[in-house]
Design an enzyme around this catalytic site. Sequence first.
Site, PDB file in Angstrom:
ATOM      1  N   ARG A  49      10.252 -14.541  66.762  1.00 31.47           N
ATOM      2  CA  ARG A  49       9.761 -13.209  67.337  1.00 31.47           C
ATOM      3  C   ARG A  49      10.106 -12.229  66.417  1.00 31.47           C
ATOM      4  O   ARG A  49       9.436 -11.115  66.686  1.00 31.47           O
ATOM      5  CB  ARG A  49      10.793 -12.970  68.577  1.00 31.47           C
ATOM      6  CG  ARG A  49      10.291 -14.046  69.777  1.00 31.47           C
ATOM      7  CD  ARG A  49      11.369 -13.715  70.960  1.00 31.47           C
ATOM      8  NE  ARG A  49      12.148 -14.949  71.256  1.00 31.47           N
ATOM      9  CZ  ARG A  49      13.391 -14.763  71.615  1.00 31.47           C
ATOM     10  NH1 ARG A  49      13.850 -13.799  72.086  1.00 31.47           N
ATOM     11  NH2 ARG A  49      14.126 -15.762  71.835  1.00 31.47           N
ATOM     12  N   GLU A  66      23.468 -17.730  70.975  1.00 30.05           N
ATOM     13  CA  GLU A  66      23.950 -17.666  72.635  1.00 30.05           C
ATOM     14  C   GLU A  66      23.927 -18.942  73.109  1.00 30.05           C
ATOM     15  O   GLU A  66      24.633 -19.299  73.955  1.00 30.05           O
ATOM     16  CB  GLU A  66      23.305 -16.463  73.335  1.00 30.05           C
ATOM     17  CG  GLU A  66      23.873 -16.235  74.401  1.00 30.05           C
ATOM     18  CD  GLU A  66      23.093 -15.287  75.306  1.00 30.05           C
ATOM     19  OE1 GLU A  66      21.873 -14.636  74.877  1.00 30.05           O
ATOM     20  OE2 GLU A  66      23.360 -14.817  76.313  1.00 30.05           O
TER      21      GLU A  66
HETATM   22  O1  LIG Z   1      21.995 -12.576  67.838  1.00 26.06           O
HETATM   23  P1  LIG Z   1      21.718 -13.959  68.227  1.00 26.06           P
HETATM   24  O2  LIG Z   1      22.856 -14.468  69.309  1.00 26.06           O
HETATM   25  O3  LIG Z   1      22.021 -14.730  67.111  1.00 26.06           O
HETATM   26  O4  LIG Z   1      20.525 -14.130  68.997  1.00 26.06           O
HETATM   27  C1  LIG Z   1      19.430 -13.455  68.801  1.00 26.06           C
HETATM   28  C2  LIG Z   1      18.123 -14.589  68.292  1.00 26.06           C
HETATM   29  O5  LIG Z   1      17.722 -15.275  69.355  1.00 26.06           O
HETATM   30  C3  LIG Z   1      16.569 -15.277  69.269  1.00 26.06           C
HETATM   31  O6  LIG Z   1      15.803 -15.977  68.580  1.00 26.06           O
HETATM   32  P2  LIG Z   1      15.750 -17.755  68.792  1.00 26.06           P
HETATM   33  O7  LIG Z   1      16.660 -18.394  67.844  1.00 26.06           O
HETATM   34  O8  LIG Z   1      15.797 -17.812  70.320  1.00 26.06           O
HETATM   35  O9  LIG Z   1      14.298 -17.919  68.234  1.00 26.06           O
HETATM   36  P3  LIG Z   1      12.618 -17.584  68.388  1.00 26.06           P
HETATM   37  O10 LIG Z   1      12.592 -16.234  67.748  1.00 26.06           O
HETATM   38  O11 LIG Z   1      12.032 -18.596  67.498  1.00 26.06           O
HETATM   39  O12 LIG Z   1      12.431 -17.749  69.935  1.00 26.06           O
HETATM   40  C4  LIG Z   1      16.089 -13.892  69.078  1.00 26.06           C
HETATM   41  O13 LIG Z   1      14.686 -13.696  68.664  1.00 26.06           O
HETATM   42  C5  LIG Z   1      17.000 -13.722  67.845  1.00 26.06           C
HETATM   43  O14 LIG Z   1      16.459 -14.227  66.826  1.00 26.06           O
HETATM   44  N1  LIG Z   2      19.504 -13.401  76.355  1.00 26.88           N
HETATM   45  C1  LIG Z   2      18.628 -13.522  75.439  1.00 26.88           C
HETATM   46  N2  LIG Z   2      17.242 -13.296  75.855  1.00 26.88           N
HETATM   47  C2  LIG Z   2      16.449 -13.327  74.675  1.00 26.88           C
HETATM   48  N3  LIG Z   2      16.687 -13.805  73.683  1.00 26.88           N
HETATM   49  C3  LIG Z   2      17.867 -14.179  73.271  1.00 26.88           C
HETATM   50  N4  LIG Z   2      18.256 -14.694  72.160  1.00 26.88           N
HETATM   51  C4  LIG Z   2      19.618 -14.699  72.270  1.00 26.88           C
HETATM   52  N5  LIG Z   2      20.092 -14.503  73.510  1.00 26.88           N
HETATM   53  C5  LIG Z   2      18.922 -14.272  74.230  1.00 26.88           C
END
Ligand SMILES: O=P(O)(O)OC[C@H]1O[C@H](OP(=O)(O)OP(=O)(O)O)[C@H](O)[C@@H]1O
Ligand SMILES: Nc1ncnc2[nH]cnc12
Length: 178
Positions: free
Chosen positions: A61, A98
């Site tokens: 993202r 998370e």
């Molecule tokens: O602050 P944090 O606890 O590290 O979480 C934040 C991260 O989690 C989500 O990505 P995700 O790993 O779900 O991957 P995606 O972007 O591929 O959906 C979001 O886009 C951040 O990169």
């Molecule tokens: N609560 C949340 N919603 C969307 N993206 C996340 N990445 C980590 N925590 C998340």
Amino acid sequence: MTDNADLAALIRTIPDYPKPGILFRDVSTLLLDGPGFRATIDRMAAMVAPDTTLIAGIEARGFVVAAGLSYALGLGKLMLRKPGKLPGEKIGTDYALEYGTDRIEMHVGHVRDGQKVLLVDDLIATGGTALAGVDLITRGGGIVEQALFIVDLPDLGGAAKLRAKGIKVDCLIDFEGD
Ligand SMILES: O=P(O)(O)OC[C@H]1O[C@H](OP(=O)(O)OP(=O)(O)O)[C@H](O)[C@@H]1O
Ligand SMILES: Nc1ncnc2[nH]cnc12
């Protein structure tokens, strides 16, 4: 409410995804909205420090945000990728999320020594992902003085961890109580 309540209203919340107890803040509904996405990028672009020369986005993202900002400001972008995607010589960092664990990787030699790199992503929660990004960029010779996110989940402490490292953190939207 923030001044960006108009953008917050475009973000969908899905409870118990991907695990029970997680409130998933789904920016895909903001991305569907053309004026909303343009306002998001315009507002973030206005916050970018003038000495920034490269924008690092975290897969997946974060790439959307990095691409928009990079186009708006005419700056290059650096892709911090999930494992196994980069063809060249690379370095990597493992981190906790998370809702699990993951790893990001960066091509060696794609950051110049002393280059000011802006780190961007859609959302910061625990900060594990962003701190891994800072670690990679720093090991590559870059300097991260600023990080920008559409959404902060402040109760999970990630933005505070980046600020404790001296990084200026700005987010358009805070979802408190997550
Ligand atoms: O602050 P944090 O606890 O590290 O979480 C934040 C991260 O989690 C989500 O990505 P995700 O790993 O779900 O991957 P995606 O972007 O591929 O959906 C979001 O886009 C951040 O990169
Ligand atoms: N609560 C949340 N919603 C969307 N993206 C996340 N990445 C980590 N925590 C998340």
